[in-house]
Design an enzyme around this catalytic site. Structure first.
Site, PDB file in Angstrom:
ATOM      1  CB  CYS A 132      -0.915  -0.010   1.230  1.00  0.00           C
ATOM      2  SG  CYS A 132      -2.030   1.417   1.312  1.00  0.00           S
ATOM      3  CB  CYS A 139      -2.120   3.748   8.043  1.00  0.00           C
ATOM      4  SG  CYS A 139      -3.149   4.573   6.805  1.00  0.00           S
ATOM      5  CB  CYS A 149      -1.681  -0.472   8.140  1.00  0.00           C
ATOM      6  SG  CYS A 149      -2.265  -1.639   6.891  1.00  0.00           S
ATOM      7  CB  CYS A 205     -15.860  -7.209   5.310  1.00  0.00           C
ATOM      8  SG  CYS A 205     -17.163  -7.068   6.562  1.00  0.00           S
ATOM      9  CB  CYS A 216     -19.349  -4.518   4.009  1.00  0.00           C
ATOM     10  SG  CYS A 216     -18.616  -2.957   4.568  1.00  0.00           S
ATOM     11  CB  CYS A 262     -19.291  -0.145   8.076  1.00  0.00           C
ATOM     12  SG  CYS A 262     -18.284  -1.110   9.218  1.00  0.00           S
ATOM     13  NE  ARG A 280     -18.817  -5.616  12.116  1.00  0.00           N
ATOM     14  CZ  ARG A 280     -18.855  -5.032  10.925  1.00  0.00           C
ATOM     15  NH1 ARG A 280     -17.747  -4.837  10.250  1.00  0.00           N
ATOM     16  NH2 ARG A 280     -20.008  -4.641  10.414  1.00  0.00           N
TER      17      ARG A 280
END
Length: 399
Positions: A65, A69, A72, A109, A142, A202, A272
């Protein structure tokens, strides 16, 4: 305890607590944690009964990626030894989704690393959504693809997506300390795009990144204002090879307080328990079911989770039941309106002030030094395992 009685009453009326009340929940001592769970549990059962919704992650594209972040393992510069692969084909992704559904998952998801999807990526994911829906039209899908450009949410909706996930993760004031390649406002914009397209939004948070109680309350109140239908609460999985690998600040009791605070602020929303429950809640996971009405089944994006059959046994042993495909997750007043009044009655995805009008009531008073929250325990690195099965491998998934 005046504080907890007040919060239960407000939760049953879908009324927001004050910031001071939310902070007071986080400031309670470990000695009071069962009282906090019992109080928030009343709100959870009022709106969701004893149902637990199961969700299943499919990592469509792992690693590499360009975003930075800090939490991550797929980030720019990550040295974490995770699986790295490009886009799964629709038949591969739908097969992975089917494994989760067969294990009891109601929602699948679909997640892909990256800043955001290109139009071609949206086409790929749309094909995958259609393949999943052709297998079982009752499955909720999702998508979680990063920052959305104009028109992309609408295309995902047209393909059959039910929801879109994009977490705020932390407070606006500290967001720049966690990520520099995009902004907090970018994330808010994507959640709003999902809303505008008619997708169920979400959006949640990550606890355990070194944030303060004020940061946690700020992000949960910001989520309440954004009005998502589901709020995932992640507990940071400190992966070796990431900047936050040494951040071990959470105890099971603190995790329970964070979940309880989230339930009080968003009483009638799907809360969740997401990544990190096995690492930080550990044997206290069943207690967390009294606060949250939704969990992920099996593994996460790049790390392994609890065995799927163990999740199911835990739910049954705790006296809860898996939510069926034909059951509505949200209370009728939220499910029947495309955009209701927020996470309560606003008269307006891989984490200590006083009590205002209740000053002097029970746990609202400052805790004596002897009952202050205990320091974080030694890091449980033995509980962090990189995912080596399921999507992107030839091994059977954990579902």
């Amino acid at each position: 305890m005046d504080l907890l009685n007040t919060l239960v009453d407000k939760g049953l009326r879908r009324e927001s607590p004050t910031r001071e009340e939310a902070l007071a929940v986080l400031a309670t001592s470990d000695d009071d944690v069962l009282d906090v769970v019992a109080a928030a549990g009343k709100v959870r059962r009022h709106w969701f009964g004893r149902r637990v919704k199961l969700n299943y992650l499919v990592n469509l594209k792992s690693g590499l990626c360009p975003e930075d972040c800090s939490y991550c393992s797929q980030r720019l510069g990550s040295k974490a030894e995770i699986l790295k692969y490009t886009w799964l084909k629709p038949d591969q992704a739908s097969a992975a989704a089917a494994a989760g559904v067969s294990g009891g998952a109601k929602r699948v998801c679909l997640v892909a690393s990256g800043r955001g999807p290109t139009d071609r990526d949206v086409d790929r994911v749309s094909d995958t959504i259609r393949a999943i829906k052709e297998q079982d039209e009752s499955v909720e899908v999702c998508a979680c693809l990063g920052l959305l450009s104009d028109g992309q949410a609408e295309r995902l909706r047209e393909a059959g997506a039910d929801a879109y996930n994009h977490n705020l993760n932390t407070s606006e004031s500290t967001y720049g300390d966690i990520t520099t390649t995009h902004t907090y406002a970018d994330r808010v914009d994507t959640v709003n795009k999902a809303h505008a397209a008619g997708l169920s939004a979400c959006s949640g948070l990550i606890a355990g990144m070194g944030e303060s109680d004020e940061d946690l309350v700020d992000v949960v109140f910001a989520l309440r204002e954004l009005d998502p239908d589901s709020v995932p609460v992640n507990f940071l999985i400190p992966m070796e090879g990431t900047p936050l690998a040494k951040e071990w600040h959470l105890t099971p009791q603190r995790c329970l307080r964070i979940l309880a605070m989230t339930r009080f602020v968003c009483p009638d929303v799907e809360v969740r328990i997401a990544g990190g429950r096995e690492v930080h809640l550990r044997t206290m996971q069943p207690l967390a079911l009294h606060l949250a009405n939704s969990i992920f089944l099996g593994d996460y994006l790049t790390s392994e989770g609890q065995a799927g059959h163990t999740d199911l046994e835990m739910i049954a042993d705790a006296g809860f039941e898996v939510e069926g495909a034909g059951e509505a997750t949200l209370p009728e007043h939220r499910a029947s309106v495309v955009r209701g009044g927020g996470c309560g009655s606003h008269a307006g995805a891989d984490g200590d002030a006083g009590c205002g009008a209740h000053a002097g009531g029970g746990v609202c008073a400052p805790a004596p030094a002897s009952t202050a929250p205990r320091p974080a325990e030694e890091p449980r690195t033995d509980l962090v395992a990189v995912r080596r099965r399921g999507a992107g491998t030839d091994l059977a998934p954990n579902a």
